[in-house]
Design a protein around this motif. Structure first.
Motif, short mmCIF file in Angstrom:
data_model
loop_
_atom_site.label_atom_id
_atom_site.label_comp_id
_atom_site.label_asym_id
_atom_site.label_seq_id
_atom_site.Cartn_x
_atom_site.Cartn_y
_atom_site.Cartn_z
N CYS A 81 -10.82 6.13 -2.15
CA CYS A 81 -9.89 6.01 -3.28
C CYS A 81 -10.30 4.86 -4.19
CB CYS A 81 -8.46 5.82 -2.79
SG CYS A 81 -8.19 4.35 -1.77
N CYS A 85 -11.38 5.21 -8.21
CA CYS A 85 -10.56 4.68 -9.31
C CYS A 85 -11.41 4.14 -10.46
CB CYS A 85 -9.65 3.57 -8.80
SG CYS A 85 -8.58 2.94 -10.10
N LEU A 90 -7.35 0.23 -7.30
CA LEU A 90 -7.32 0.21 -5.83
C LEU A 90 -8.44 -0.69 -5.33
CD1 LEU A 90 -6.63 3.99 -5.56
CD2 LEU A 90 -5.26 2.31 -4.33
N TYR A 100 -2.98 -1.56 -4.23
CA TYR A 100 -2.89 -0.82 -5.49
C TYR A 100 -2.23 -1.70 -6.54
CZ TYR A 100 -0.95 2.80 -8.67
OH TYR A 100 -0.58 3.58 -9.75
N CYS A 105 -3.40 1.24 -13.34
CA CYS A 105 -3.52 2.70 -13.14
C CYS A 105 -3.27 3.49 -14.43
CB CYS A 105 -2.51 3.12 -12.07
SG CYS A 105 -2.51 4.89 -11.74
N CYS A 111 -7.93 9.41 -7.04
CA CYS A 111 -7.77 8.84 -5.70
C CYS A 111 -7.12 9.83 -4.74
CB CYS A 111 -6.95 7.55 -5.76
SG CYS A 111 -5.35 7.71 -6.57
N PRO A 120 -2.62 9.14 -0.78
CA PRO A 120 -1.91 8.69 -1.99
C PRO A 120 -1.01 9.80 -2.56
CG PRO A 120 -4.24 8.14 -2.12
CD PRO A 120 -4.08 9.07 -0.95
N THR A 135 1.27 0.04 1.91
CA THR A 135 0.60 -1.16 1.40
C THR A 135 0.04 -2.03 2.52
OG1 THR A 135 2.64 -2.43 1.53
CG2 THR A 135 2.25 -1.20 -0.51
#
Lengths: 257, 376
Positions: A81, A85, A90, A100, A105, A111, A120, A135
């Motif tokens: 991921c 990105c 990430l 994240y 984003c 991702c 995700p 997280t």
């Protein structure tokens, strides 16, 4: 120091205390669920559900029983991921969490497609959606606390420690009771290794763990393409310039353009 | 040069339908921006990429490949025969890339943050490479298109922008950037060896995308040339069409050998008979081999445009199928399903219509269709 978690699936009793603790600590909304024929609830991870316990009916030595699988981000050592990105939202922290950053984003969702474990999730109901996933309670770890799910677990299903100690402990348990555990530490090699490891008394494929994930770092595949860009650009420009020069000599001599 | 023989109205007949679809798309886009992605699409956590990524981006970029291929043939390899279609090819690519950019704007969850990759660099990401390539190549296409545009407006700068000293470097940049961009769309899927069937997943993916895009681009140029000839009532130059047929056929042959050779070397031939994906693979290969043979035969002797038009259309179908196969094989697992919503369909149809309208307007107002100059 890089942290890891060992999930010993033989210890989980399916109380779902971890699900509640996760929701509380991360302030995730509750969604109405419906009975779907098994006891997994919520049935799937979502932007409001970072972790769930999946109830799987299993058979061992002719006896029917339950296995309880704790699902959440496995925090890959080299996360696909993060390599996916385009804006670096990430990242892998020094403590092992795949973290994240909301404000970066753009919502391309690469991702989600890239993750070998399909972790995700997206805030589909929002006009300005973010990606959501476990997280690793990065801010709790930073303060020397246990992740919320681990803190609340009554059966010590999850062991949190330095990554090396976790690996050693997993191997120790397998060696100590070879009749009890299947000979596989899930996450030790999958996708080049994950910071969350699983051991189980039932073969992982029967429990719905993803199969066929190569034991290589997935970002290596894309980096080998990306790192060769300078050479490819130089080659293309040099070759095409030469062709244009030799093939175009005629037209220049004629002064035709 | 500025006096065009073409006296047709910019919008007439069937073009009205395209204009209508563009208007519907604008309405749908406003609805999408005010309600969010989840409300207007059938996308889900299981299938986060749908019709827009599949058709507007993956297929769209492949079909725009005629721009760099023809410009390269004319300006790098000095194949002057193709000059009459060079501007049309560049126009298609330019319109295509503008539409791809708009399609990306609709598709990303936070359209207001579209600029983020330009300042938040992540050189380890193929998606970052994709964004950089779109931005740079669209700029190059705009510069390539400046020539006919300035000619059409009678500007004195036109001569500079159509000269070899501008077009040759631009064509080199176009080929280099297109190689990177076309191959990067294939490289997007390199991260998913456990999710994509190995009849498609291979470390050769970037090259497969590039070579198949050349075939698709040449097929698209032929397709448009025949359509434009019929709409604007000028003769098809069969010599050009036969040359394009040969080019497409060679690209298809290389593509076929790359794909099947790679699968054989890796010992994955058994996958063809394993499940439904194997049947899709065979359909894809049929859509490579059948038009390839037809085009090789037509390249030496075809007397009518139809003999080339039909196989070239099959090529387009085959390449679009390939891109969609990859996109959905990665996602449609464990009982996941997806079919595009009405808004998704309207926006994709509107974007395609926008290309048709832009192409038609440019072909009528600017010196696109017959750019053969006296000094050529």
């Amino acid at each position: 120091m890089e942290k890891g978690v060992l999930v010993d699936l033989t210890r989980c009793i399916g109380c779902r205390g971890c699900q509640v603790a996760c929701k509380e600590w991360n302030e995730r909304d509750v969604r109405k669920t419906t009975f779907k024929g098994d006891f997994t609830n919520p049935v799937k991870l979502s932007s409001d559900c970072y972790t769930n316990i999946q109830f799987v009916e299993t058979e061992k030595k002719g006896k029917v029983g339950w296995s309880f699988i704790k699902n959440q981000c496995l925090h890959c050592k080299e996360p696909a991921c993060a390599a996916a990105c385009p804006v670096g939202a990430l990242t892998k922290t020094a403590q092992g969490a795949v973290s994240y950053q909301f404000d970066k984003c753009i919502g391309c969702r690469y991702c989600m497609v890239a993750c070998p474990f399909d972790i995700p999730k997206y805030e589909w109901e929002s006009v300005s959606p973010w990606v959501q996933k476990c997280t690793f309670c990065a801010e709790r770890i930073e303060d020397g606390l246990l992740p919320a799910c681990i803190k609340t677990c009554p059966t010590e299903t999850m062991l949190f420690d330095d990554y090396d100690k976790i690996v050693a402990e997993a191997k120790k348990r397998l060696a100590k009771e070879p009749g009890k555990y299947v000979k596989h530490i899930y996450g030790l090699e999958e996708a080049g290794g994950t910071n969350w490891l699983y051991i189980s008394d039932i073969p992982f494929e029967e429990l719905g763990f993803k199969k066929g994930i190569p034991s290589v770092s997935l970002p290596d595949y894309t980096w080998s393409v990306l790192s060769s860009i300078p050479a490819k650009v130089t080659g293309f420009v040099a070759l095409l310039s030469a062709v244009a020069y030799f093939r175009g000599r005629g037209s220049q001599e004629e002064g035709s353009e | 040069m500025s006096a065009q023989e073409n006296k047709q109205a910019v919008v007439s007949g069937g073009a009205w339908l395209a204009v209508l679809l563009v208007a519907a798309m604008i309405a749908a886009a406003l609805y999408r921006f005010s309600n969010g992605l989840g409300a207007v699409t059938n996308l889900s956590d299981e299938v986060p990429w749908g019709l827009w990524i599949g058709v507007d981006v993956l297929a769209g970029v492949a079909l725009a490949a005629g721009g760099f291929t023809i410009a390269g043939a004319v300006y790098i390899f000095n194949m002057k025969k193709y000059k009459p279609v060079a501007r049309a090819a560049v126009l298609t690519a330019f319109a295509g890339y503008v539409v791809v950019s708009i399609g990306i704007l609709f598709d990303i969850g936070k359209p207001m943050t579209l600029w983020h990759p330009l300042v938040m660099w992540q050189p380890h990401s193929i998606m970052f490479e994709v964004v950089v390539c779109v931005v740079l190549y669209t700029t190059v296409l705009a510069l390539e298109f400046a020539g006919p545009f300035l000619e059409g407006t009678g500007s004195a700068l036109a001569k500079t922008f159509t000269s070899r000293k501008v077009m040759v470097p631009l064509s080199i940049a176009a080929i280099t950037l297109s190689f990177l961009h076309q191959s990067s769309l294939g490289a997007l899927f390199l991260l998913m060896p456990s999710k994509l069937n190995h009849l498609w997943w291979t470390t050769m993916l970037p090259y497969n995308f590039f070579v198949s895009a050349i075939a698709a681009g040449l097929a698209m140029v032929s397709f448009e040339y025949v359509i434009a000839s019929s709409v604007f009532k000028h003769e098809c130059d069969m010599d050009i069409l036969r040359g394009l047929a040969k080019g497409t056929a060679i690209a298809l042959l290389v593509y076929f050998l790359l794909r099947v050779g790679d699968i054989m070397i890796k010992g994955n031939m058994g996958l063809i008979f394993a499940d439904g994906a194997g049947k899709l693979f065979m359909l894809e290969m049929a859509l490579v081999l059948i038009p390839m043979i037809m085009l090789f035969l037509a390249s030496s002797s075809a007397q009518s445009a139809g003999a080339i038009f039909v196989p070239q259309m099959l090529v387009l179908v085959g390449i679009v199928l390939n891109r969609l196969d990859i996109l959905f094989l990665v996602q449609l697992k464990d009982g996941a399903s997806y079919s595009p919503s009405f808004v998704e369909l309207i926006i994709t149809l509107g974007l395609i219509s926008a290309i048709v309208v832009a192409y038609r307007a440019a072909a009528i107002k600017l010196p696109i269709a017959s750019p053969v100059r006296a000094d050529n």
